[in-house]
Design a protein around this motif. Structure first.
Motif, PDB file in Angstrom:
ATOM      1  N   GLY A 111      44.984  32.722  39.030  1.00  0.00           N
ATOM      2  CA  GLY A 111      44.188  33.747  38.392  1.00  0.00           C
ATOM      3  C   GLY A 111      44.728  35.145  38.597  1.00  0.00           C
ATOM      4  N   ALA A 112      43.886  36.129  38.300  1.00  0.00           N
ATOM      5  CA  ALA A 112      44.278  37.528  38.363  1.00  0.00           C
ATOM      6  C   ALA A 112      43.044  38.397  38.471  1.00  0.00           C
ATOM      7  N   VAL A 113      43.270  39.645  38.883  1.00  0.00           N
ATOM      8  CA  VAL A 113      42.221  40.666  38.914  1.00  0.00           C
ATOM      9  C   VAL A 113      42.533  41.657  37.802  1.00  0.00           C
ATOM     10  N   VAL A 114      41.529  41.943  36.967  1.00  0.00           N
ATOM     11  CA  VAL A 114      41.734  42.775  35.789  1.00  0.00           C
ATOM     12  C   VAL A 114      40.827  43.997  35.858  1.00  0.00           C
ATOM     13  N   VAL A 115      41.384  45.149  35.526  1.00  0.00           N
ATOM     14  CA  VAL A 115      40.631  46.401  35.515  1.00  0.00           C
ATOM     15  C   VAL A 115      40.039  46.624  34.133  1.00  0.00           C
ATOM     16  N   GLY A 132      39.337  51.865  33.807  1.00  0.00           N
ATOM     17  CA  GLY A 132      37.962  51.437  33.919  1.00  0.00           C
ATOM     18  C   GLY A 132      37.457  51.512  35.343  1.00  0.00           C
ATOM     19  N   SER A 133      36.174  51.258  35.489  1.00  0.00           N
ATOM     20  CA  SER A 133      35.516  51.342  36.789  1.00  0.00           C
ATOM     21  C   SER A 133      34.973  49.988  37.238  1.00  0.00           C
ATOM     22  N   THR A 134      35.418  48.904  36.565  1.00  0.00           N
ATOM     23  CA  THR A 134      34.938  47.570  36.876  1.00  0.00           C
ATOM     24  C   THR A 134      36.120  46.628  37.048  1.00  0.00           C
ATOM     25  N   LEU A 135      35.989  45.687  37.970  1.00  0.00           N
ATOM     26  CA  LEU A 135      37.001  44.658  38.176  1.00  0.00           C
ATOM     27  C   LEU A 135      36.453  43.314  37.728  1.00  0.00           C
ATOM     28  N   LEU A 136      37.246  42.590  36.966  1.00  0.00           N
ATOM     29  CA  LEU A 136      36.963  41.180  36.686  1.00  0.00           C
ATOM     30  C   LEU A 136      37.895  40.356  37.567  1.00  0.00           C
ATOM     31  N   VAL A 137      37.320  39.658  38.534  1.00  0.00           N
ATOM     32  CA  VAL A 137      38.112  38.820  39.436  1.00  0.00           C
ATOM     33  C   VAL A 137      38.085  37.401  38.874  1.00  0.00           C
ATOM     34  N   ASN A 138      39.109  37.087  38.091  1.00  0.00           N
ATOM     35  CA  ASN A 138      39.220  35.796  37.424  1.00  0.00           C
ATOM     36  C   ASN A 138      40.163  34.914  38.236  1.00  0.00           C
ATOM     37  N   VAL A 139      39.747  34.587  39.463  1.00  0.00           N
ATOM     38  CA  VAL A 139      40.554  33.810  40.391  1.00  0.00           C
ATOM     39  C   VAL A 139      39.750  32.589  40.810  1.00  0.00           C
ATOM     40  N   VAL A 140      40.334  31.403  40.656  1.00  0.00           N
ATOM     41  CA  VAL A 140      39.599  30.162  40.904  1.00  0.00           C
ATOM     42  C   VAL A 140      40.475  29.169  41.651  1.00  0.00           C
ATOM     43  N   ARG A 155      35.260  29.404  41.403  1.00  0.00           N
ATOM     44  CA  ARG A 155      35.513  30.701  42.010  1.00  0.00           C
ATOM     45  C   ARG A 155      34.770  30.866  43.332  1.00  0.00           C
ATOM     46  N   SER A 156      33.798  29.982  43.627  1.00  0.00           N
ATOM     47  CA  SER A 156      32.998  30.147  44.835  1.00  0.00           C
ATOM     48  C   SER A 156      33.785  29.848  46.104  1.00  0.00           C
ATOM     49  N   GLY A 157      34.866  29.076  45.979  1.00  0.00           N
ATOM     50  CA  GLY A 157      35.614  28.684  47.166  1.00  0.00           C
ATOM     51  C   GLY A 157      36.779  29.585  47.508  1.00  0.00           C
ATOM     52  N   VAL A 158      36.959  30.686  46.792  1.00  0.00           N
ATOM     53  CA  VAL A 158      38.111  31.551  47.026  1.00  0.00           C
ATOM     54  C   VAL A 158      37.651  32.990  47.225  1.00  0.00           C
ATOM     55  N   THR A 159      38.260  33.666  48.168  1.00  0.00           N
ATOM     56  CA  THR A 159      38.001  35.084  48.423  1.00  0.00           C
ATOM     57  C   THR A 159      39.220  35.878  47.992  1.00  0.00           C
ATOM     58  N   THR A 160      38.989  36.935  47.211  1.00  0.00           N
ATOM     59  CA  THR A 160      40.069  37.780  46.703  1.00  0.00           C
ATOM     60  C   THR A 160      39.958  39.167  47.336  1.00  0.00           C
ATOM     61  N   MET A 161      41.090  39.719  47.730  1.00  0.00           N
ATOM     62  CA  MET A 161      41.122  41.020  48.396  1.00  0.00           C
ATOM     63  C   MET A 161      42.153  41.927  47.759  1.00  0.00           C
ATOM     64  N   LEU A 162      41.878  43.225  47.757  1.00  0.00           N
ATOM     65  CA  LEU A 162      42.855  44.248  47.412  1.00  0.00           C
ATOM     66  C   LEU A 162      43.177  45.021  48.680  1.00  0.00           C
ATOM     67  N   VAL A 163      44.456  45.171  48.967  1.00  0.00           N
ATOM     68  CA  VAL A 163      44.906  45.808  50.199  1.00  0.00           C
ATOM     69  C   VAL A 163      45.654  47.085  49.858  1.00  0.00           C
ATOM     70  N   GLY A 164      45.260  48.177  50.500  1.00  0.00           N
ATOM     71  CA  GLY A 164      45.858  49.472  50.227  1.00  0.00           C
ATOM     72  C   GLY A 164      47.178  49.677  50.932  1.00  0.00           C
ATOM     73  N   PRO A 165      47.819  50.845  50.701  1.00  0.00           N
ATOM     74  CA  PRO A 165      49.121  51.131  51.308  1.00  0.00           C
ATOM     75  C   PRO A 165      49.108  51.128  52.828  1.00  0.00           C
ATOM     76  N   ASP A 166      47.927  51.343  53.430  1.00  0.00           N
ATOM     77  CA  ASP A 166      47.867  51.339  54.898  1.00  0.00           C
ATOM     78  C   ASP A 166      47.701  49.941  55.465  1.00  0.00           C
ATOM     79  N   GLY A 167      47.660  48.915  54.599  1.00  0.00           N
ATOM     80  CA  GLY A 167      47.570  47.545  55.067  1.00  0.00           C
ATOM     81  C   GLY A 167      46.169  47.058  55.347  1.00  0.00           C
ATOM     82  N   THR A 168      45.145  47.842  54.995  1.00  0.00           N
ATOM     83  CA  THR A 168      43.770  47.414  55.245  1.00  0.00           C
ATOM     84  C   THR A 168      43.069  47.056  53.938  1.00  0.00           C
ATOM     85  N   VAL A 169      42.061  46.207  54.054  1.00  0.00           N
ATOM     86  CA  VAL A 169      41.339  45.713  52.891  1.00  0.00           C
ATOM     87  C   VAL A 169      40.469  46.823  52.309  1.00  0.00           C
TER      88      VAL A 169
END
Length: 404
Positions: A111-115, A132-140, A155-169
């Motif tokens: 899947g993917a995360v879409v803005v 946009g100001s909304t994310l569609l997390v289409n990851v399964v 999609r209930s069994g997977v957790t999706t994260m975005l990590v910034g340049p400092d390495g934190t979620v």
């Protein structure tokens, strides 16, 4: 914005089509985890498509990327850190995260995360140009080996994260924060599953810039499960997905295979070999196998590795008997990049259901028999700095295969 596109790809970036991609209604699945059947509305920047039933799989990608695509700001690589795990209160927000890729034996994460933007009046999700100001997390999660048409995934069994340049979620798919909106225009539309506000959980401010994206089926520090890097997520206009389907560049199901392919004379940009440990006599309705992709021509090619490459079956009469592009699944980029010259290689995967082609609108499993398997994939790659990615062909085979 002006930058070296080839270098940007080497620094974990995504180039993309500055265009909209329409929803393919035929691919939308009707399984839902809602108590009421209502209309779910998706909208691209070019138009509105209202689906007659709530869906759990969204056709976000596919089709052709235009000839001119814009490079995006690179993701800054964070200092290596221990693999992330949840804090004592169960939240991942602000924890340090670095990829520890694992491969579960019985599932596959795709899947993917879409803005985009959620319109509260229609409950429609609009995407295009990464604004946009909304994310569609289409990851399964789905089956490790495809054995039939896509069932919408889980999609209930997977957790999706975005990590910034400092390495934190900076963002994670906390179920408590998922948006559920019903249209205010009286249409009965409801928002699709997987929508979240694009907000930095550490600061409460809108997400900006470019983030690495990770998906995992385990966040408590235990072993096992599936963890991988998805395509980067950028809020820079003009960035986004590059993977897609190119039906006019690949052999068509139900027609004779190209003569140069059967003769081994195709002038491909990449040569593909299968993992030598695969037993093609133990394959049933689909194939999932690691492959090695090697550049064959002069110069360097850079790009994003697709999450899946494709393969097809050719019978003894030279007819293509399976669909190269699965009619029930979508195409996605991975978070891996390649930068290869002649003779240099990168790793990828073939994930293919062998769907038959009795006619354009019907499909099923290819009947049992002995066939030749060909890997045949189209990969977008750039041949130099500031050059737009172009479709490149990757071919492997023939590999004898027998289906029961």
């Amino acid at each position: 914005m002006s930058m070296d596109f080839g270098q940007a790809l080497r620094d974990i970036t995504a180039g993309a089509a500055d265009a909209t991609r329409p929803v393919d209604v035929d691919r939308a699945r009707s399984k839902v985890r809602r108590r009421r059947t209502q209309a779910v509305v998706f909208r691209s920047a070019g138009g509105l498509a209202a689906l007659g039933a709530v869906v759990t799989a969204v056709a976000l990608v596919g089709g052709h990327a235009p000839a001119d695509v814009s490079p995006v700001a690179p993701v800054v690589t964070a200092t290596p850190a221990p693999t992330g795990s949840s804090t004592s209160d169960g939240t991942l927000c602000g924890t340090v995260y670095a990829l520890d890729e694992t491969d579960a034996p019985d599932i596959e994460v795709q899947g993917a995360v879409v803005v985009g933007t959620l319109d509260p009046e229609t409950a429609g999700f609009e995407w295009g140009n990464n604004v946009g100001s909304t994310l569609l997390v289409n990851v399964v999660t789905t089956s490790d080996v495809p054995g039939g048409e896509f069932d919408g995934g889980d999609r209930s069994g997977v957790t999706t994260m975005l990590v910034g340049p400092d390495g934190t979620v900076a963002f994670w798919t906390d179920p408590a924060n998922q948006l559920q909106v019903e249209a205010t225009d009286g249409s009965g539309g409801i928002s699709p599953d997987g929508l979240f506000d694009a907000v930095d959980c550490r600061t409460g401010r809108p997400l900006t810039g470019t983030y690495r994206a990770y998906a995992t089926t385990t966040t408590d520090g235990t072993d096992g499960g599936e963890t991988l890097e998805l395509a980067p997520v950028s809020f820079e206009p003009g960035s986004g997905q590059m993977a897609g389907q190119w039906p006019d560049l690949v052999p068509a199901c139900g027609r004779p295979a190209p003569a140069d392919l059967l003769a081994g004379d195709v002038d491909a940009d990449f040569d593909v070999t299968l993992d030598p440990g695969i037993d093609l006599d133990d394959v049933e309705r689909g194939l999932h196998v690691d492959v090695t992709v090697t550049a064959t021509g002069p110069g360097r090619l850079t790009g994003l590795v697709p999450q899946t490459l494709h393969a097809m079956l050719v019978d003894r009469d030279g007819m293509v008997v399976s669909r190269l592009y699965d009619p029930t699944r979508e195409e996605f980029d991975s978070g891996a990049t390649f930068d290869v010259g002649q003779g240099e290689s990168f790793s990828a995967e073939v994930y293919q259901w062998f769907a038959s082609c009795p006619d354009a609108d019907r499909y099923g499993n290819v009947r049992g028999g002995t066939y030749d398997l060909y890997v045949y994939a189209v990969i977008l790659a750039s041949a130099g700095p500031d050059l737009s990615p172009a479709p490149r062909v990757a071919i492997g085979g023939p590999f004898p295969i027998t289906l029961p």
